[in-house]
Write a protein that holds these residues in place. Structure first.
Motif, PDB file in Angstrom:
ATOM      1  N   VAL A 418       0.768  -1.659  -0.273  1.00  0.00           N
ATOM      2  CA  VAL A 418      -0.178  -0.248   0.134  1.00  0.00           C
ATOM      3  C   VAL A 418       0.993   1.109   0.187  1.00  0.00           C
ATOM      4  N   VAL A 428      -4.685   4.273  -2.936  1.00  0.00           N
ATOM      5  CA  VAL A 428      -5.386   3.104  -2.520  1.00  0.00           C
ATOM      6  C   VAL A 428      -6.284   3.043  -1.289  1.00  0.00           C
ATOM      7  N   TRP A 433      -8.219  -2.029  -1.221  1.00  0.00           N
ATOM      8  CA  TRP A 433      -7.902  -3.098  -0.212  1.00  0.00           C
ATOM      9  C   TRP A 433      -8.126  -3.940  -0.350  1.00  0.00           C
TER      10      TRP A 433
END
Length: 568
Positions: A418, A428, A433
């Motif tokens: 990330v 993100v 996710w």
């Protein structure tokens, strides 16, 4: 008192992108000069000068903006006549426009009566907030006089240009009205500083002025701890330990050269907390050293430092992403402190079990992320939901990744992925996710993510923390003070069904004496002895601050723990 808040993802992500902004040509200048002054040896105000290079603001549009209320904290909230603005054509008349309230703050615009011409300069004076033992604890966004100086966040007293555009920023100090030897420190350094960033970065930064003490004493280097009043704990040792752990964390998150500053101040009430700011954070402690971790400054600072890296930067609201921000801080403050050798297995175990018990005992545990977010700032217990939920989710997720990969991968890989994408200027958020965990573990990971966001119970695997620890279920009676835990000077929001109310505590009672809540939390059968004042009458009330029993999980050492070398 459990209150640890981090600054918005926007500020944190800004700090990662400064180098990219620095390469952009022809940025306008935004200059801030602060001139604090005293009366009777106490800072009574800060004269602020803001100069904006050719802002080109149209008539009726906002020249400046600031909150009147941020999270649960009121600000200076200047009326229009308190700000004096001028440009190349002379004085500018400002009028106030208050925006519609949001869950995290109420904002005020200062609009111009005509189009600006050339550079604009604004003068106004900010005054420290008056606080006492009855002040409600909350995020450290206010400016407070401390000793012969002052310490607080810019968002309390700075009215600044709106928008997200980067500027060539400068922060300057005029300390001529303070005692000799006074210092002016900003989140990004001491004395005059220049960098590239947004106006919001100036707002969500820390400012300390006066006879500031620091470790190191000269304030040089890329790590420092600053304070104005001597605390009831060993500040130099805390600074040394914190610096060591910060460097370990920075290397883990592939940010080895980053700078960081910690600001500490004392509260007039027996509670503390922490607030993350730009490349820094402030932590508060009570007169006896009480913090959000009950007096464990080390773990409070570990949590706040972890906030410097993992976060989601999509378009979702804070309430929908707080499980990630707070969950990673809870997870990595403990695991990285253990890996760095800053804490031993016993302290690690005590910390993870405390987090698991708090999760199980939270009365809002079954609310969705969105639902709990709606009451974040009105009930301290709702604020704790993302801490425990995120922590338990990451413990379970890490165990699943380790098991499927045969120990070759872990949660670390996803969190670092990330960060890698964000450093490449990618967004993100929640969809990204979810896609990451599904790619890692399959469709079941997507379902588990959805269940977590919806507030479904998270059950850890027995070996979720490795071979040295095993998870067992037990019944716990969750701690329940019975009234607002952010107000320890006066009883507020007394819950009628609580043990406190049954024992005779009344709404509005002044709290004269209250034992340390950390001990009360840790000892299931320990009564609280509270000294109260109701009008002219003084009262002593004893009660057991516990709710009904709930099923919880805790980890216990296995025989492998005695052999040492436990990998977590």
């Amino acid at each position: 008192m459990y209150q640890r808040l981090a600054v918005s993802a926007g500020i944190a992500m800004l700090m990662q992108s400064l180098s990219a902004h620095a390469a952009e040509p022809a940025l306008s200048a935004l200059d801030l000069q602060l001139t604090p002054h005293t009366v009777g040896g106490t800072v009574d105000g800060i004269d602020v000068q803001v100069r904006v290079q050719e802002p080109k603001v149209e008539a009726g549009k906002a020249l400046l903006r600031m909150p009147t209320f941020v999270a649960s904290t009121p600000t200076a909230a200047y009326p229009a006549e308190a700000l004096h603005a001028s440009d190349a054509s002379g004085p500018l008349k400002l009028t106030v426009f208050d925006e519609a309230p949001t869950p995290t703050g109420n904002y005020r615009q200062y609009q111009v009566d005509r189009a600006t011409v050339g550079d604009v300069t604004v003068h106004y004076t900010g005054k420290p907030r008056e606080v006492n033992a009855q002040t409600r604890n909350g995020p450290l966004f206010d400016l407070r006089a401390q000793g012969a100086g002052a310490l607080g966040a810019g968002v309390y007293f700075l009215a600044l240009p709106p928008g997200e555009q980067p500027y060539k920023l400068s922060v300057k100090w005029d300390l001529s009205k303070l005692p000799a030897g006074s210092r002016g420190v900003w989140s990004l350094g001491e004395g005059e500083q220049h960098t590239v960033g947004t106006a919001e970065m100036l707002a969500f930064s820390a400012y300390a002025m006066g006879p500031v003490k620091s470790e190191p004493e000269d304030g040089k280097g890329n790590f420092g701890l600053y304070w104005l009043q001597e605390p009831p704990f060993d500040m130099p040792k805390l600074a040394a330990d914190t610096k060591k752990l910060y460097r370990y964390m920075a290397n883990f998150f592939h940010d080895p050269d980053s700078s960081y500053r910690v600001f500490a101040r004392q509260n007039p009430y027996p509670a503390g907390g922490g607030t993350g700011l730009a490349k820094s954070f402030m932590f508060g402690y009570g007169p006896g050293g009480e913090t959000a971790s009950g007096g464990d400054q080390q773990m409070l600072l570990a949590h706040e430092m972890a906030h410097n890296w993992p976060r989601l930067n999509g378009d979702e609201s804070h309430s929908d992403t707080a499980w990630y921000t707070e969950g990673t801080a809870e997870y990595y403050s403990t695991s990285l402190a253990y890996r760095a050798g800053a804490i031993n297995l016993d302290k690690y175990l005590a910390n993870v079990n405390e987090r698991a018990a708090n999760y199980a005992g939270n009365p809002y545990k079954s609310l969705s992320n969105t639902e709990s977010g709606k009451i974040f700032w009105s009930d301290a217990r709702a604020q704790r939901v993302p801490y425990g939920r995120g922590f338990m989710y990451f413990v379970r997720l890490n165990a699943e990744i380790v098991k499927k990969s045969g120990g070759k991968r872990s949660l670390d890989n996803l969190v670092q992925e990330v960060l890698k994408r964000q450093k490449a200027n990618e967004k993100v958020g929640l969809p990204q996710w979810r896609a990451l965990v599904v790619k890692e573990l399959g469709a079941v990971a997507g379902t588990e993510f959805d269940d977590m966001a919806a507030g479904k119970d998270i059950v850890p695997q027995k070996d979720s923390l490795g071979a040295c620890l095993t998870a067992v279920s037990y019944t716990v009676r969750p701690f329940d003070l019975g009234f607002d835990e952010m107000s320890l000077g006066v009883v507020k929001n007394l819950r009628k069904e609580s043990a406190a109310a049954a024992a005779g505590v009344h709404e509005g009672d002044k709290i004269l004496s209250l034992p340390a809540l950390k001990e009360a939390r840790e000892k299931d059968g320990k009564e609280l002895a509270v000294e109260l004042q109701r009008g002219d009458e003084k009262l002593s009330v004893n009660y057991l601050p516990r709710g009904a029993g709930v099923t919880a999980w805790r980890w216990e050492p296995t025989p492998a723990a005695a052999k040492g070398n436990c990998k977590l």
